[in-house]
Design a protein around this motif. Structure first.
Motif, PDB file in Angstrom:
ATOM      1  N   SER A 253     -21.702 -13.324  55.050  1.00 18.96           N
ATOM      2  CA  SER A 253     -21.003 -14.516  54.560  1.00 18.96           C
ATOM      3  C   SER A 253     -21.712 -15.791  54.983  1.00 18.96           C
ATOM      4  O   SER A 253     -21.768 -16.767  54.228  1.00 18.96           O
ATOM      5  CB  SER A 253     -19.565 -14.519  55.082  1.00 18.96           C
TER       6      SER A 253
ATOM      7  N   GLN B 120     -22.049  -2.203  53.876  1.00 26.26           N
ATOM      8  CA  GLN B 120     -22.306  -2.390  55.305  1.00 26.26           C
ATOM      9  C   GLN B 120     -22.705  -1.097  56.018  1.00 26.26           C
ATOM     10  O   GLN B 120     -23.584  -1.124  56.889  1.00 26.26           O
ATOM     11  CB  GLN B 120     -21.076  -2.994  55.975  1.00 26.26           C
TER      12      GLN B 120
ATOM     13  N   GLY C  42     -19.582 -11.003  58.641  1.00 27.09           N
ATOM     14  CA  GLY C  42     -19.706 -12.417  58.977  1.00 27.09           C
ATOM     15  C   GLY C  42     -21.113 -12.939  58.794  1.00 27.09           C
ATOM     16  O   GLY C  42     -21.314 -14.069  58.321  1.00 27.09           O
ATOM     17  N   LEU C  43     -22.100 -12.131  59.140  1.00 26.02           N
ATOM     18  CA  LEU C  43     -23.490 -12.552  58.953  1.00 26.02           C
ATOM     19  C   LEU C  43     -23.835 -12.674  57.479  1.00 26.02           C
ATOM     20  O   LEU C  43     -24.522 -13.617  57.059  1.00 26.02           O
ATOM     21  CB  LEU C  43     -24.422 -11.557  59.649  1.00 26.02           C
TER      22      LEU C  43
ATOM     23  N   SER D 253     -15.403 -13.795  67.475  1.00 27.20           N
ATOM     24  CA  SER D 253     -15.704 -12.546  66.798  1.00 27.20           C
ATOM     25  C   SER D 253     -16.367 -12.817  65.451  1.00 27.20           C
ATOM     26  O   SER D 253     -16.570 -13.967  65.039  1.00 27.20           O
ATOM     27  CB  SER D 253     -14.421 -11.727  66.602  1.00 27.20           C
ATOM     28  N   ASP D 254     -16.680 -11.731  64.767  1.00 30.32           N
ATOM     29  CA  ASP D 254     -17.300 -11.842  63.446  1.00 30.32           C
ATOM     30  C   ASP D 254     -16.336 -12.389  62.404  1.00 30.32           C
ATOM     31  O   ASP D 254     -16.756 -12.829  61.335  1.00 30.32           O
ATOM     32  CB  ASP D 254     -17.807 -10.455  63.031  1.00 30.32           C
TER      33      ASP D 254
ATOM     34  N   ALA E  26     -23.253  -7.203  59.709  1.00 32.65           N
ATOM     35  CA  ALA E  26     -21.826  -7.490  59.801  1.00 32.65           C
ATOM     36  C   ALA E  26     -21.395  -8.376  58.626  1.00 32.65           C
ATOM     37  O   ALA E  26     -22.198  -9.165  58.099  1.00 32.65           O
ATOM     38  CB  ALA E  26     -21.501  -8.176  61.124  1.00 32.65           C
TER      39      ALA E  26
ATOM     40  N   ASP F  77     -16.129  -1.051  63.778  1.00 28.62           N
ATOM     41  CA  ASP F  77     -17.224  -0.396  63.070  1.00 28.62           C
ATOM     42  C   ASP F  77     -16.721   0.518  61.965  1.00 28.62           C
ATOM     43  O   ASP F  77     -17.398   0.728  60.961  1.00 28.62           O
ATOM     44  CB  ASP F  77     -18.072   0.416  64.061  1.00 28.62           C
TER      45      ASP F  77
ATOM     46  N   LEU G 213     -16.954 -16.152  61.369  1.00 24.63           N
ATOM     47  CA  LEU G 213     -18.038 -16.356  60.406  1.00 24.63           C
ATOM     48  C   LEU G 213     -17.628 -15.917  59.009  1.00 24.63           C
ATOM     49  O   LEU G 213     -17.989 -16.559  58.010  1.00 24.63           O
ATOM     50  CB  LEU G 213     -19.279 -15.584  60.860  1.00 24.63           C
ATOM     51  N   TRP G 214     -16.886 -14.833  58.937  1.00 27.89           N
ATOM     52  CA  TRP G 214     -16.434 -14.372  57.622  1.00 27.89           C
ATOM     53  C   TRP G 214     -15.460 -15.375  57.009  1.00 27.89           C
ATOM     54  O   TRP G 214     -15.477 -15.611  55.799  1.00 27.89           O
ATOM     55  CB  TRP G 214     -15.769 -13.000  57.753  1.00 27.89           C
TER      56      TRP G 214
ATOM     57  N   THR H  72      -7.822 -17.965  64.005  1.00 24.12           N
ATOM     58  CA  THR H  72      -8.705 -17.649  65.125  1.00 24.12           C
ATOM     59  C   THR H  72      -7.979 -17.618  66.464  1.00 24.12           C
ATOM     60  O   THR H  72      -8.489 -17.019  67.421  1.00 24.12           O
ATOM     61  CB  THR H  72      -9.857 -18.659  65.205  1.00 24.12           C
TER      62      THR H  72
END
Length: 453
Positions: free
Chosen positions: A303, A292, A300-301, A106-107, A298, A222, A110-111, A334
């Motif tokens: 970050s 956002q 995560g992107l 998930s996102d 997102a 969302d 990445l975050w 995770t």
């Protein structure tokens, strides 16, 4: 005349097994779980009659009990318990791999990586040290120079940059032991309120906040943007800041005590550039994540872009990033969402209609009295996910109230944690008889009533 004393080198005797695995309770729990698992699959036709559940549900219950039991052994590594539960779930085909690795794909992952990158960069360039020094200078009793900015403002920024609870606890101990603080009780109040404010203002300030993102469906993800989190928790955030400021300004000072003023060491030019770039990247990261709903990227992107910028500007060397990240916490965060979702799906239907999330605060307080903090929040999230899915309630609203209750309970217990070792029941009694505890409970129920939870 000088006497040279030659000390004998101290040798440590290392056993065959690590401390965690030499604990007899760990082996007893593992053996009991294996024996019960064998009996369950041996008497599989009788399970619907005896337990009212299938063999798959019974296996998941057994795995959940094994995980919670092993987590209560202090000497046992927590990652061992989680990986053992993950292995048992896959070996016996109790849950799919896609469900168990929900948090890793998930996102949230990445975050996590971006938040750790900003944290390591802030420590390497000295940004955290400067904020820490400003907080220490602010905490000293005001003199002829007048009132300083509240120390909780600087400390909130510090704890927002520390996504690992282990690192946050180290900075907390160093702050409470500083010789220029007014008193240990005041510094503990201020630092506990700052931790609460950081967790209510910024999601990566605590692992549990990001774990919620992996538990939510896409529609809830969302809606659960950081702006929604802050707009929901801002009254309690404001109360935490006001309480820390009041505790700082009303702190008495001994007549014969003159706290030394910590001097800020001049920062070299290259370190100053790295510090300014890190601060600017952190501010842009916060703004981009907060906005956002307008740009649609997102967290995560965003970050990940911040981490790429830190690497491109050579502020964060790759080897420092690998050493500074708490990889054990990353793996746990995770993997746990998938386990929590699996455990919640296997629980029986709950018939608790009265109360609902109204009972979250006393329930978490009781769990904190008998269980460690990690076990407390995992058990609470399992029950919250199961209860919301059974009654058809929105998981977002249910989890929000549970998360806020958990952070408030942690604040109640942390501010009463003294330097000396006390039992869990003594800590609970010290917490119960404080007026701040009952004021915090009143603030929670007023906040829940205001939002209709």
């Amino acid at each position: 005349m000088s006497v040279r004393v030659q000390q004998r080198p101290q040798t440590t005797r290392q056993g065959r097994w690590p401390d965690g695995f030499s604990h007899p309770a760990a082996w007893v729990l593992c053996a009991a779980a294996a024996l019960l698992g064998a009996l369950i699959y041996q008497w599989e036709p009788l399970l619907p009659v005896l337990l009212g559940a299938s063999s798959r549900q019974a296996g998941i219950w057994l795995t959940m009990a094994l995980l919670l039991g092993l987590w209560m052994i202090p000497s046992l590594p927590r990652i061992f318990s989680i990986l053992l539960a993950l292995l048992a779930m896959r070996l016996f085909d109790l849950a799919s791999t896609a469900l168990l690795l929900t948090g890793a794909v998930s996102d949230v992952a990445l975050w996590w990586l971006g938040s750790f990158a900003v944290c390591v960069a802030a420590q390497q360039c000295g940004l955290l040290g400067v904020l820490w020094a400003y907080a220490l200078r602010s905490l000293q009793t005001p003199g002829v120079q007048g009132l300083r900015p509240p120390a909780v403002l600087w400390l909130t920024m510090v704890f927002s940059l520390l996504p690992s609870p282990m690192q946050a606890s180290r900075w907390t101990r160093s702050f409470c032991l500083a010789p220029w603080c007014a008193s240990p009780a005041v510094s503990r109040d201020v630092v506990s309120a700052a931790q609460l404010a950081a967790r209510l203002a910024w999601l990566p300030a605590h692992p549990v906040n990001l774990m919620l993102l992996a538990l939510l469906p896409m529609g809830g993800l969302d809606r659960f943007v950081p702006a929604h989190w802050v707009l929901s928790t801002w009254p309690l955030l404001l109360l935490a800041l006001v309480y820390a400021t009041y505790a700082q300004w009303r702190a008495p000072l001994a007549p014969d005590f003159a706290p030394p003023v910590p001097e800020l060491v001049p920062v070299p030019q290259e370190d100053r550039f790295a510090m300014q770039c890190t601060g600017a990247i952190a501010v842009v990261l916060v703004l981009m994540v907060a906005l956002q709903p307008f740009h649609g990227f997102a967290p995560g992107l965003v970050s990940l872009l911040a981490m790429v910028a830190l690497f491109a500007l050579k502020i964060l060397p790759p080897q420092s990033y690998h050493r500074g990240v708490d990889w054990q916490l990353f793996v746990i965060a995770t993997v746990l969402p998938g386990l929590i979702a699996s455990f919640a799906a296997a629980l029986p239907a709950w018939s608790l209609d009265a109360g609902g999330t109204f009972l979250a605060l006393p329930f978490l307080f009781f769990l904190r009295m008998v269980l460690p903090p990690g076990v407390t929040i995992v058990a609470a999230l399992v029950l919250a996910v199961s209860w919301s899915s059974t009654h058809g309630h929105d998981l977002l609203n249910t989890a929000l109230s549970v998360l806020v209750a958990f952070h408030l309970v942690d604040f109640m217990f942390c501010r009463n944690t003294a330097g000396s070792a006390v039992t869990r029941w003594q800590l609970a009694w010290n917490t119960l008889r404080r007026p701040v505890t009952w004021g915090t409970c009143a603030a929670y129920y007023a906040w829940a009533g205001w939002y209709g939870w």
